[in-house]
Design a protein around this motif. Structure first.
Motif, PDB file in Angstrom:
ATOM      1  N   UNK A  66       0.703  -1.133  -0.053  1.00 17.69           N
ATOM      2  CA  UNK A  66       0.032   0.010   0.164  1.00 17.69           C
ATOM      3  C   UNK A  66       0.945   1.235  -0.004  1.00 17.69           C
ATOM      4  N   UNK A  67       1.832   1.091   0.934  1.00 16.09           N
ATOM      5  CA  UNK A  67       2.748   2.484   0.909  1.00 16.09           C
ATOM      6  C   UNK A  67       3.374   2.603  -0.431  1.00 16.09           C
ATOM      7  N   UNK A  68       3.842   1.815  -0.996  1.00 14.27           N
ATOM      8  CA  UNK A  68       4.694   2.037  -2.437  1.00 14.27           C
ATOM      9  C   UNK A  68       3.824   2.449  -3.306  1.00 14.27           C
ATOM     10  N   UNK A  69       2.565   1.904  -3.442  1.00 15.65           N
ATOM     11  CA  UNK A  69       1.880   2.269  -4.332  1.00 15.65           C
ATOM     12  C   UNK A  69       1.118   3.902  -4.114  1.00 15.65           C
ATOM     13  N   UNK A  70       1.276   4.290  -2.726  1.00 13.63           N
ATOM     14  CA  UNK A  70       0.555   5.826  -2.278  1.00 13.63           C
ATOM     15  C   UNK A  70       1.303   6.568  -2.830  1.00 13.63           C
ATOM     16  N   UNK A  71       2.693   6.457  -2.940  1.00 12.51           N
ATOM     17  CA  UNK A  71       3.531   7.786  -3.071  1.00 12.51           C
ATOM     18  C   UNK A  71       3.360   8.244  -4.520  1.00 12.51           C
ATOM     19  N   UNK A  72       3.099   7.692  -5.627  1.00 11.17           N
ATOM     20  CA  UNK A  72       2.674   8.401  -6.831  1.00 11.17           C
ATOM     21  C   UNK A  72       1.181   9.163  -6.707  1.00 11.17           C
ATOM     22  N   UNK A  73       0.378   8.356  -5.997  1.00 13.17           N
ATOM     23  CA  UNK A  73      -0.851   9.179  -5.998  1.00 13.17           C
ATOM     24  C   UNK A  73      -0.761  10.241  -4.992  1.00 13.17           C
ATOM     25  N   UNK A  74       0.093  10.351  -4.001  1.00 11.76           N
ATOM     26  CA  UNK A  74       0.162  11.412  -3.110  1.00 11.76           C
ATOM     27  C   UNK A  74       0.876  12.685  -3.855  1.00 11.76           C
ATOM     28  N   UNK A  75       1.958  12.439  -4.938  1.00 18.32           N
ATOM     29  CA  UNK A  75       2.309  13.237  -5.680  1.00 18.32           C
ATOM     30  C   UNK A  75       1.097  13.943  -6.670  1.00 18.32           C
ATOM     31  N   UNK A  76       0.376  13.116  -7.353  1.00 18.81           N
ATOM     32  CA  UNK A  76      -0.656  13.570  -8.078  1.00 18.81           C
ATOM     33  C   UNK A  76      -1.645  14.466  -7.410  1.00 18.81           C
ATOM     34  N   UNK A  77      -1.964  14.191  -6.027  1.00 16.51           N
ATOM     35  CA  UNK A  77      -2.909  14.850  -5.123  1.00 16.51           C
ATOM     36  C   UNK A  77      -2.375  15.935  -4.795  1.00 16.51           C
ATOM     37  N   UNK A  78      -1.195  16.075  -4.280  1.00 20.07           N
ATOM     38  CA  UNK A  78      -0.625  17.371  -3.649  1.00 20.07           C
ATOM     39  C   UNK A  78       0.220  18.487  -4.391  1.00 20.07           C
ATOM     40  N   UNK A  79       0.815  17.676  -5.622  1.00 17.36           N
ATOM     41  CA  UNK A  79       1.857  18.385  -6.539  1.00 17.36           C
ATOM     42  C   UNK A  79       3.065  18.519  -6.034  1.00 17.36           C
ATOM     43  N   UNK A  80       3.501  17.836  -4.800  1.00 14.39           N
ATOM     44  CA  UNK A  80       4.689  17.678  -4.151  1.00 14.39           C
ATOM     45  C   UNK A  80       5.350  16.561  -4.515  1.00 14.39           C
ATOM     46  N   UNK A  81       6.502  16.498  -5.385  1.00 12.40           N
ATOM     47  CA  UNK A  81       7.468  15.579  -5.628  1.00 12.40           C
ATOM     48  C   UNK A  81       7.610  14.633  -4.302  1.00 12.40           C
ATOM     49  N   UNK A  82       7.740  13.146  -4.556  1.00 16.05           N
ATOM     50  CA  UNK A  82       8.247  12.355  -3.496  1.00 16.05           C
ATOM     51  C   UNK A  82       9.506  11.876  -3.923  1.00 16.05           C
ATOM     52  N   UNK A  83       9.993  12.223  -5.014  1.00 17.16           N
ATOM     53  CA  UNK A  83      11.421  11.653  -5.449  1.00 17.16           C
ATOM     54  C   UNK A  83      11.278  10.232  -5.583  1.00 17.16           C
ATOM     55  N   UNK A  84      10.198   9.567  -6.187  1.00 15.99           N
ATOM     56  CA  UNK A  84      10.172   8.195  -6.337  1.00 15.99           C
ATOM     57  C   UNK A  84      11.024   7.686  -7.455  1.00 15.99           C
ATOM     58  N   UNK A  85      11.744   6.784  -7.127  1.00 14.22           N
ATOM     59  CA  UNK A  85      12.587   5.906  -8.058  1.00 14.22           C
ATOM     60  C   UNK A  85      12.257   4.433  -7.848  1.00 14.22           C
ATOM     61  N   UNK A  86      11.619   3.823  -8.861  1.00 13.00           N
ATOM     62  CA  UNK A  86      11.544   2.623  -8.868  1.00 13.00           C
ATOM     63  C   UNK A  86      11.932   1.688 -10.185  1.00 13.00           C
ATOM     64  N   UNK A  87      13.357   1.430 -10.059  1.00 15.04           N
ATOM     65  CA  UNK A  87      13.816   0.731 -10.973  1.00 15.04           C
ATOM     66  C   UNK A  87      13.939  -0.716 -10.656  1.00 15.04           C
ATOM     67  N   UNK A  88      13.331  -1.206  -9.465  1.00 12.67           N
ATOM     68  CA  UNK A  88      13.061  -2.348  -9.126  1.00 12.67           C
ATOM     69  C   UNK A  88      14.262  -2.861  -8.165  1.00 12.67           C
ATOM     70  N   UNK A  89      14.040  -4.020  -7.647  1.00 13.61           N
ATOM     71  CA  UNK A  89      14.903  -4.579  -6.627  1.00 13.61           C
ATOM     72  C   UNK A  89      15.271  -6.021  -6.953  1.00 13.61           C
ATOM     73  N   UNK A  90      16.754  -6.526  -6.786  1.00 10.13           N
ATOM     74  CA  UNK A  90      17.035  -7.614  -7.144  1.00 10.13           C
ATOM     75  C   UNK A  90      17.458  -8.192  -5.609  1.00 10.13           C
ATOM     76  N   UNK A  91      16.670  -9.552  -5.371  1.00  5.98           N
ATOM     77  CA  UNK A  91      17.163 -10.181  -4.146  1.00  5.98           C
ATOM     78  C   UNK A  91      17.667 -11.479  -4.314  1.00  5.98           C
ATOM     79  N   UNK A  92      18.792 -11.499  -3.652  1.00  2.00           N
ATOM     80  CA  UNK A  92      19.888 -12.665  -3.921  1.00  2.00           C
ATOM     81  C   UNK A  92      19.725 -13.624  -2.599  1.00  2.00           C
ATOM     82  N   UNK A  93      20.108 -14.952  -3.291  1.00  2.00           N
ATOM     83  CA  UNK A  93      19.976 -15.965  -2.255  1.00  2.00           C
ATOM     84  C   UNK A  93      21.465 -16.490  -2.149  1.00  2.00           C
ATOM     85  N   UNK A  94      22.284 -16.579  -1.218  1.00  5.35           N
ATOM     86  CA  UNK A  94      23.463 -17.331  -1.330  1.00  5.35           C
ATOM     87  C   UNK A  94      23.289 -18.482  -0.394  1.00  5.35           C
TER      88      UNK A  94
END
Length: 806
Positions: A66-94
């Motif tokens: 919910x939090x991750x999806x909220x940030x862009x909605x918050x930007x659209x709602x307020x006009x204030x940038x949240x500086x969201x970068x979502x290039x993805x995350x890699x999770x590694x198992x050793x």
């Protein structure tokens, strides 16, 4: 500054601003936030601000998503940038264990419609060409992972709150929070005072200090934490896209792109506590001196994985404070002993959880309960026993093992023991290995030669637990149940008060007991209790030990009649459950009271003399077998235990730990609070509707009436897993594993374990209504891989209750 408000939020970091925003969004526009300095001062401003969706806890995953999806909605709602970068995350198992964890999370993601899946090494190398993937067993990809701008997010929450009528006052320190006779509060500041129904402590690094203004001691401790940012790396500068972050938790570091370099942070073993006696009031946008030598081992592992880190210069180092609870989860919720005082303190992954935390806080304050069962976040999970030394020891352990896997049922030794019973030393000499329950040490199993260990697969103690379970089913077992919560209610209004609290009707006959749910604000199951009538004006109540402080909120909602006394007996009384086919014979040797069924039937109770001691005996047993609960004064506990053990030896019986008990109750299909029973589940879904008497009034009856006639959304079922599959994986279900049918997710496991006396690997769980029925084949995702299972029509142990009532 206004003089009255519906709620006053103290603290202008990301969490305080999120709570303010969500309160306003819920319709509470008359709310105020007070910040001692500038917004984000403390620990918000210097956070690395990574965001990710998946967590080992299903409900925390939902809130992070919910939090991750909220940030862009918050930007659209307020006009204030949240500086969201979502290039993805890699999770590694050793390691194998990490692979199990990631595959479980991927299975959960599929069940809940979240984006988290396995990718090939080739695809991972394309996504992040700087990573050396040698030695990696599996790679998961979360396309929505990334990071945000801490100041931007905080400003966006603040802007959204102001747009809905909320007020924010910076440079307005709170000097006092004074409770008033009518249950309201006066919050005092140098700029004036505000009267409010709710005080919300979201003071971050100053959470302890703000709490003490109201006489509250919170188990919190700040530490130092470091990350560094490299100079520009040519390979990154030459890319036309942003690189995904890297979660190499076996390496004990985190890594993501920052500008045209990389940001690397670590949770080192050489932990540095800070502000042990209190956070300085003049601390704001401050940092500590660099100390990179302390994280050198972590840095070298990061360099091995991403060699470019070692080739680049260091541009800047951030060494700042963060504040922890003893288990690294937030301390959230109304303080049970006070009216209108709400805590939200000790948040570590704040930018992954800020939106969900604000949403849950607003629901709790405005509606009286959250939509999800968030007991792992509840401030009531700790009591006064969680003192300074315990907290410091636990925080050291949590920080140093931040990225270690928290295995199901894992016990960690740091800070223990805290609370022990008189038999603790005796049990230690007998080889007991202990678990922790609301601060109490209680035996998990008895075999000092088999040290405790944790994992997703069966551990060496699995066989020890099996011996104990089979011993009880074949003869008898003695289980220490002193950690159960115990209460005594006396006086002329005792029966009326209990009927006003609980959904079931209280026993009318002296010496009889009943099982009863406690109903929550949304009509779910807030608790399950055994109530026994000991006299015309005396009752004994038994409930979940870990939920004792949690349940005091509900008890306090119903005023006690004049002359009626409610008292916790948990500390004053110890207890044992003696169960198994020979339990009656064992106990009869120690008492002249008849334990024969005609004289002492199932669900009966009375005071008896046993081994020369006054003991309250209840003919109930969570094992589902013939048995009695025996409760005695704590001073008598050792003598009672010695007498029980002496008789037990003569008939092939002995002590049994809590892990065997959990397996035994699953054989009988018995639910347990916080697993099968929680505020999320309606009584008709958990099989408890028959215990709710709608012809009387009780706490939150109106909420139950709103849902009781609704069709069940889910059904609680018992499953038997295929023996060949569990043998091949050497693993049983433990809780949280998704359940699929024909490739479609239909539910999840709530409890699991091996049924030693019935020779089956079993699991309790909820499935969506209408998706399957008894006899149907399903797949349970043990270790994240499908294990064949079938839904049972009845419990495999004593389905008709013949043993239980013998």
């Amino acid at each position: 500054m206004k003089t009255h408000a519906q709620a006053v939020v103290i603290g202008g970091g990301v969490i305080g601003c999120s709570i303010l925003y969500h309160l306003a969004k819920a319709g509470w526009s008359d709310v105020v936030l007070l910040e001692r300095d500038e917004l984000t001062s403390g620990s918000t401003w210097h956070a690395a601000a990574n965001i990710h969706g998946l967590h080992d806890s299903t409900n925390i995953s939902r809130l992070q998503h919910y939090t991750m999806t909220l940030y862009k909605d918050l930007e659209a709602e307020t006009g204030q940038s949240c500086g969201v970068f979502q290039p993805g995350s890699l999770y590694l198992a050793q390691t194998e264990a990490r692979e199990h964890q990631l595959r479980l999370q991927a299975a959960k993601a599929k069940l809940y419609g979240m984006n988290f899946h396995e990718i090939s090494r080739e695809e991972a190398e394309r996504l992040h060409p700087l990573v050396n993937f040698d030695g990696i067993r599996c790679i998961m990809y979360e396309p929505d992972g990334g990071n945000v701008d801490p100041s931007g997010v905080t400003a966006a929450y603040a802007a959204g709150a102001r747009q809905r009528g909320a007020e924010i006052h910076r440079f307005t320190p709170v000097t006092a929070t004074d409770p008033q006779p009518d249950g309201s509060w006066i919050v005092r500041t140098p700029k004036g005072e505000i009267r409010t129904a709710w005080v919300v402590n979201a003071a971050g690094l100053w959470g302890r200090e703000v709490a003490k203004l109201a006489g509250i001691d919170l188990p919190l401790q700040p530490t130092e934490h470091q990350y560094f940012v490299t100079e520009t790396i040519a390979e990154i500068a030459g890319l036309d896209r942003r690189l995904p972050s890297v979660a190499d938790r076996d390496g004990e570091y985190y890594l993501r792109q920052e500008g045209q370099g990389l940001l690397v942070g670590a949770y080192e073993r050489d932990v540095r506590l800070w502000a042990e006696t209190g956070t300085p009031l003049d601390f704001a946008h401050d940092l500590f001196p660099d100390d990179l030598e302390r994280i050198e081992d972590n840095m070298m592992r990061a360099i091995d994985r991403v060699p470019a880190v070692g080739e680049a210069g260091i541009k800047r180092v951030i060494n700042g404070p963060m504040i922890w609870s003893p288990d690294a989860n937030v301390l959230m919720g109304p303080v049970p002993e006070l009216k209108g005082y709400f805590c939200c303190n000790g948040i570590i992954p704040g930018f992954s959880q800020s939106g969900g935390m604000g949403l849950m806080a607003a629901q709790w304050i405005t509606e009286g309960e959250m939509m999800y069962d968030m007991f792992p976040w509840d401030v009531a999970r700790f009591g006064s026993w969680a003192g300074t030394e315990f907290t410091r020891a636990k925080v050291r352990d949590q920080y140093a093992h931040r990225f270690a896997i928290h295995f199901p049922g894992e016990e960690r030794a740091a800070g223990r023991p805290v609370r022990t019973r008189p038999v603790y030393g005796m049990q230690t000499e007998m080889g007991a290995v202990f678990g922790l329950n609301y601060g109490w040490e209680h035996p998990a199993y008895f075999d000092a030669g088999t040290p405790d260990s944790a994992g997703f697969t069966r551990q060496p103690w699995w066989h020890v637990v099996g011996r104990e379970a089979r011993m009880l089913r074949d003869a008898a077992g003695i289980i220490d149940i002193s950690n159960f919560a115990k209460y005594r209610v006396t006086g002329p209004g005792a029966e009326d008060w209990l009927n006003a609290v609980f959904a079931n009707r209280m026993p009318r006959a002296v010496g009889r007991s009943c099982l009863t749910p406690l109903i929550g604000k949304r009509g779910g199951i807030a608790g399950d209790f055994t109530v026994t009538r000991l006299g015309e004006e005396e009752f004994w109540v038994i409930g979940s030990g870990m939920a004792e402080r949690y349940h005091t909120r509900f008890f306090a909602e119903v005023p006690l009649p004049e002359g009626t006394v409610f008292r916790s007996m948990t500390e004053a009384m110890g207890g044992f459950n003696v169960a198994g086919p020979k339990s009656r014979d064992l106990l009869q040797r120690l008492t002249n009271a008849s334990l024969a069924t005609p004289d002492f039937p199932f669900m009966a109770s009375r005071w008896i003399e046993l081994a020369g001691l006054r003991v309250l005996a209840l003919r109930v047993s969570f094992t589902g077998d013939l048995g009695w609960e025996l409760h005695c004064a704590e001073a008598d506990q050792t003598r009672l235990y010695e007498a029980l053990l002496q008789e037990a030896r003569a008939m092939g019986a002995g002590p049994v730990g809590s892990r065997a008990l959990m397996c035994l109750r699953i054989e009988k299909g018995y639910g347990s609070w916080s697993r099968e029973y929680s505020p999320e589940y309606w009584p008709q879904e958990a099989g408890l509707a028959r215990l709710c008497k709608l012809d009387k009034d009780f706490l939150n009856k109106s909420a139950l009436l709103r849902v009781v006639d609704n069709p069940a959304r889910e059904a609680l079922v018992l499953l038997a897993l295929d023996e060949a599959d569990v043998t091949a994986s050497n693993a049983d279900a433990t809780g949280g594993e998704p359940i699929f049918r024909d490739g479609t997710g239909i539910g999840r496991v709530t409890s699991g374990g091996y049924g030693y006396s019935v020779g089956q690997s079993l699991a309790l769980g909820y499935i969506r209504a209408g998706t399957a029925q008894a006899g149907d084949a399903v797949a349970v995702m043990v270790l994240g891989r499908p294990h064949r299972a079938r839904i049972l029509a009845e419990p495999p142990f004593d389905p008709k209750g013949a043993r239980l009532r013998a």
